[in-house]
Design a protein around this motif. Structure first.
Motif, PDB file in Angstrom:
ATOM      1  N   ASN A   1      13.168  -3.141  -6.692  1.00  4.80           N
ATOM      2  CA  ASN A   1      14.359  -2.335  -6.441  1.00  4.80           C
ATOM      3  C   ASN A   1      14.058  -0.857  -6.709  1.00  4.80           C
ATOM      4  OD1 ASN A   1      14.797  -1.836  -9.331  1.00  4.80           O
ATOM      5  ND2 ASN A   1      15.375  -4.007  -9.405  1.00  4.80           N
ATOM      6  N   ALA A   2      15.021  -0.019  -6.380  1.00  2.00           N
ATOM      7  CA  ALA A   2      14.838   1.434  -6.517  1.00  2.00           C
ATOM      8  C   ALA A   2      14.647   1.850  -7.972  1.00  2.00           C
ATOM      9  CB  ALA A   2      16.023   2.177  -5.914  1.00  2.00           C
ATOM     10  N   GLN A   3      15.324   1.165  -8.897  1.00  2.00           N
ATOM     11  CA  GLN A   3      15.192   1.515 -10.316  1.00  2.00           C
ATOM     12  C   GLN A   3      13.754   1.290 -10.796  1.00  2.00           C
ATOM     13  OE1 GLN A   3      17.789  -0.565 -13.014  1.00  2.00           O
ATOM     14  NE2 GLN A   3      17.139   0.650 -14.769  1.00  2.00           N
ATOM     15  N   GLU A   4      13.149   0.176 -10.412  1.00  2.00           N
ATOM     16  CA  GLU A   4      11.755  -0.094 -10.793  1.00  2.00           C
ATOM     17  C   GLU A   4      10.809   0.937 -10.175  1.00  2.00           C
ATOM     18  OE1 GLU A   4      10.423  -4.038  -9.952  1.00  2.00           O
ATOM     19  OE2 GLU A   4      11.750  -4.957 -11.429  1.00  2.00           O
ATOM     20  N   LEU A   5      11.081   1.305  -8.930  1.00  2.00           N
ATOM     21  CA  LEU A   5      10.236   2.291  -8.249  1.00  2.00           C
ATOM     22  C   LEU A   5      10.327   3.648  -8.955  1.00  2.00           C
ATOM     23  CD1 LEU A   5       8.384   2.564  -5.711  1.00  2.00           C
ATOM     24  CD2 LEU A   5      10.372   3.534  -4.571  1.00  2.00           C
ATOM     25  N   CYS A   6      11.547   4.055  -9.318  1.00  2.00           N
ATOM     26  CA  CYS A   6      11.729   5.316 -10.036  1.00  2.00           C
ATOM     27  C   CYS A   6      11.054   5.263 -11.401  1.00  2.00           C
ATOM     28  CB  CYS A   6      13.210   5.631 -10.205  1.00  2.00           C
ATOM     29  SG  CYS A   6      14.026   6.101  -8.671  1.00  2.00           S
ATOM     30  N   ARG A   7      11.127   4.134 -12.065  1.00  2.00           N
ATOM     31  CA  ARG A   7      10.488   3.975 -13.378  1.00  2.00           C
ATOM     32  C   ARG A   7       8.972   4.102 -13.245  1.00  2.00           C
ATOM     33  NH1 ARG A   7       9.817  -1.168 -16.757  1.00  2.00           N
ATOM     34  NH2 ARG A   7       9.521  -0.336 -18.842  1.00  2.00           N
ATOM     35  N   ALA A   8       8.396   3.459 -12.245  1.00  2.00           N
ATOM     36  CA  ALA A   8       6.954   3.556 -12.018  1.00  2.00           C
ATOM     37  C   ALA A   8       6.570   5.005 -11.706  1.00  2.00           C
ATOM     38  CB  ALA A   8       6.533   2.628 -10.877  1.00  2.00           C
ATOM     39  N   ALA A   9       7.341   5.675 -10.843  1.00  2.00           N
ATOM     40  CA  ALA A   9       7.063   7.072 -10.490  1.00  2.00           C
ATOM     41  C   ALA A   9       7.176   7.967 -11.721  1.00  2.00           C
ATOM     42  CB  ALA A   9       8.009   7.543  -9.388  1.00  2.00           C
ATOM     43  N   TYR A  10       8.142   7.702 -12.581  1.00  2.00           N
ATOM     44  CA  TYR A  10       8.316   8.484 -13.804  1.00  2.00           C
ATOM     45  C   TYR A  10       7.076   8.376 -14.699  1.00  2.00           C
ATOM     46  CZ  TYR A  10       9.737   9.728 -18.507  1.00  2.00           C
ATOM     47  OH  TYR A  10       9.784  10.276 -19.753  1.00  2.00           O
ATOM     48  N   HIS A  11       6.621   7.160 -14.935  1.00  2.00           N
ATOM     49  CA  HIS A  11       5.460   6.961 -15.815  1.00  2.00           C
ATOM     50  C   HIS A  11       4.186   7.552 -15.217  1.00  2.00           C
ATOM     51  CE1 HIS A  11       7.245   4.756 -19.119  1.00  2.00           C
ATOM     52  NE2 HIS A  11       7.993   4.124 -18.234  1.00  2.00           N
ATOM     53  N   LEU A  12       4.020   7.457 -13.921  1.00  2.00           N
ATOM     54  CA  LEU A  12       2.852   8.061 -13.268  1.00  2.00           C
ATOM     55  C   LEU A  12       2.951   9.589 -13.300  1.00  2.00           C
ATOM     56  CD1 LEU A  12       2.551   5.565 -10.305  1.00  2.00           C
ATOM     57  CD2 LEU A  12       0.894   5.846 -12.178  1.00  2.00           C
ATOM     58  N   GLY A  13       4.124  10.125 -13.027  1.00  2.00           N
ATOM     59  CA  GLY A  13       4.323  11.575 -13.066  1.00  2.00           C
ATOM     60  C   GLY A  13       4.118  12.130 -14.463  1.00  2.00           C
ATOM     61  N   ASN A  14       4.479  11.359 -15.483  1.00  2.00           N
ATOM     62  CA  ASN A  14       4.283  11.781 -16.861  1.00  2.00           C
ATOM     63  C   ASN A  14       2.799  11.915 -17.190  1.00  2.00           C
ATOM     64  OD1 ASN A  14       5.456  12.500 -19.356  1.00  2.00           O
ATOM     65  ND2 ASN A  14       5.007  10.482 -20.182  1.00  2.00           N
ATOM     66  N   ARG A  15       1.962  11.281 -16.388  1.00  2.00           N
ATOM     67  CA  ARG A  15       0.503  11.361 -16.553  1.00  2.00           C
ATOM     68  C   ARG A  15      -0.121  12.337 -15.543  1.00  2.00           C
ATOM     69  NH1 ARG A  15       2.670   7.105 -18.447  1.00  2.00           N
ATOM     70  NH2 ARG A  15       1.758   5.901 -20.150  1.00  2.00           N
ATOM     71  N   HIS A  16       0.723  13.095 -14.859  1.00  2.00           N
ATOM     72  CA  HIS A  16       0.271  14.101 -13.884  1.00  2.00           C
ATOM     73  C   HIS A  16      -0.588  13.483 -12.786  1.00  2.00           C
ATOM     74  CE1 HIS A  16       1.662  17.679 -16.159  1.00  2.00           C
ATOM     75  NE2 HIS A  16       1.533  16.855 -17.165  1.00  2.00           N
ATOM     76  N   VAL A  17      -0.210  12.294 -12.347  1.00  2.00           N
ATOM     77  CA  VAL A  17      -0.939  11.588 -11.298  1.00  2.00           C
ATOM     78  C   VAL A  17      -0.439  12.067  -9.938  1.00  2.00           C
ATOM     79  CG1 VAL A  17      -1.325   9.306 -10.264  1.00  2.00           C
ATOM     80  CG2 VAL A  17      -1.301   9.566 -12.748  1.00  2.00           C
ATOM     81  N   HIS A  18      -1.351  12.362  -9.036  1.00  2.00           N
ATOM     82  CA  HIS A  18      -0.967  12.680  -7.661  1.00  2.00           C
ATOM     83  C   HIS A  18      -0.410  11.417  -7.026  1.00  2.00           C
ATOM     84  CE1 HIS A  18      -2.670  16.690  -7.484  1.00  2.00           C
ATOM     85  NE2 HIS A  18      -3.752  16.224  -8.105  1.00  2.00           N
ATOM     86  N   LEU A  19       0.754  11.532  -6.375  1.00  2.00           N
ATOM     87  CA  LEU A  19       1.422  10.384  -5.758  1.00  2.00           C
ATOM     88  C   LEU A  19       1.784  10.663  -4.315  1.00  2.00           C
ATOM     89  CD1 LEU A  19       4.093   9.145  -8.340  1.00  2.00           C
ATOM     90  CD2 LEU A  19       1.954   8.039  -7.700  1.00  2.00           C
ATOM     91  N   GLN A  20       1.569   9.669  -3.503  1.00  2.00           N
ATOM     92  CA  GLN A  20       2.097   9.673  -2.144  1.00  2.00           C
ATOM     93  C   GLN A  20       3.339   8.801  -2.193  1.00  2.00           C
ATOM     94  OE1 GLN A  20      -0.722   8.554   0.869  1.00  2.00           O
ATOM     95  NE2 GLN A  20       0.841   8.325   2.448  1.00  2.00           N
TER      96      GLN A  20
END
Length: 165
Positions: free
Chosen positions: A80-99
């Motif tokens: 769901n969207a909440q899980e996707l946002c949570r994953a994006a949050y944790h990756l962004g907190n690590r300064h990971v480049h994301l597509q």
């Protein structure tokens, strides 16, 4: 060696192609080879990473087109969207480049990040594809001062602070 020092907005065609990973498309100084085997030196001014399809002009007037090379990626899907946002949050907190796509995220293959994502309960698979990460809110990726008194060396593109919108 063919010397390239200019980005082009458009051209009637191109003479050769440069197939580059995201890391190499992010460099302003690079020694590589074009699709025709010719040695190429990039000497570009600072700016956003080269985009897939970007045209470059050499000192002798020839034009080269940049192609995003396939590379090892992690493809993240969530229930769901909440899980996707949570994953994006944790990756962004690590300064990971994301597509970011419609219901999915992609990042460069990294076993530590893969384990973290699996612990979050999301679906992670591997694939080979061109990588086109977001450029960041201010258009150039990761920028912040690492010194107490150092000023930012770029102008924000979304909003000029202290000025009317």
């Amino acid at each position: 060696m063919l010397i390239i020092n200019q980005r082009l907005e458009q051209a009637a065609g191109w003479d050769a192609e440069l197939r580059l990973t995201f890391e190499l498309r992010s460099k302003t100084r690079l020694r590589t080879r074009a699709s025709n085997g010719e040695e190429v030196g990039l000497f570009l001014s600072a700016g956003a990473p080269l985009a897939d399809g970007q045209l470059l002009q050499a000192e002798d007037g020839r034009v080269l087109r940049v192609l995003a090379a396939d590379e090892a990626l992690l493809h993240v899907r969530c229930a769901n969207a909440q899980e996707l946002c949570r994953a994006a949050y944790h990756l962004g907190n690590r300064h990971v480049h994301l597509q970011v796509g419609d219901g999915w995220l992609r990042l460069l293959d990294d076993s530590v990040l893969e384990q973290m994502l699996q612990q979050l309960g999301v679906e992670v698979s591997r694939l080979q594809a061109p990588f086109h990460p977001e450029s960041g809110a201010y258009g150039g990726g990761h920028h912040h001062s690492h010194g107490k008194d150092a000023a930012f060396q770029y102008a924000p593109k979304l909003h000029l602070f202290g000025q009317p919108a």
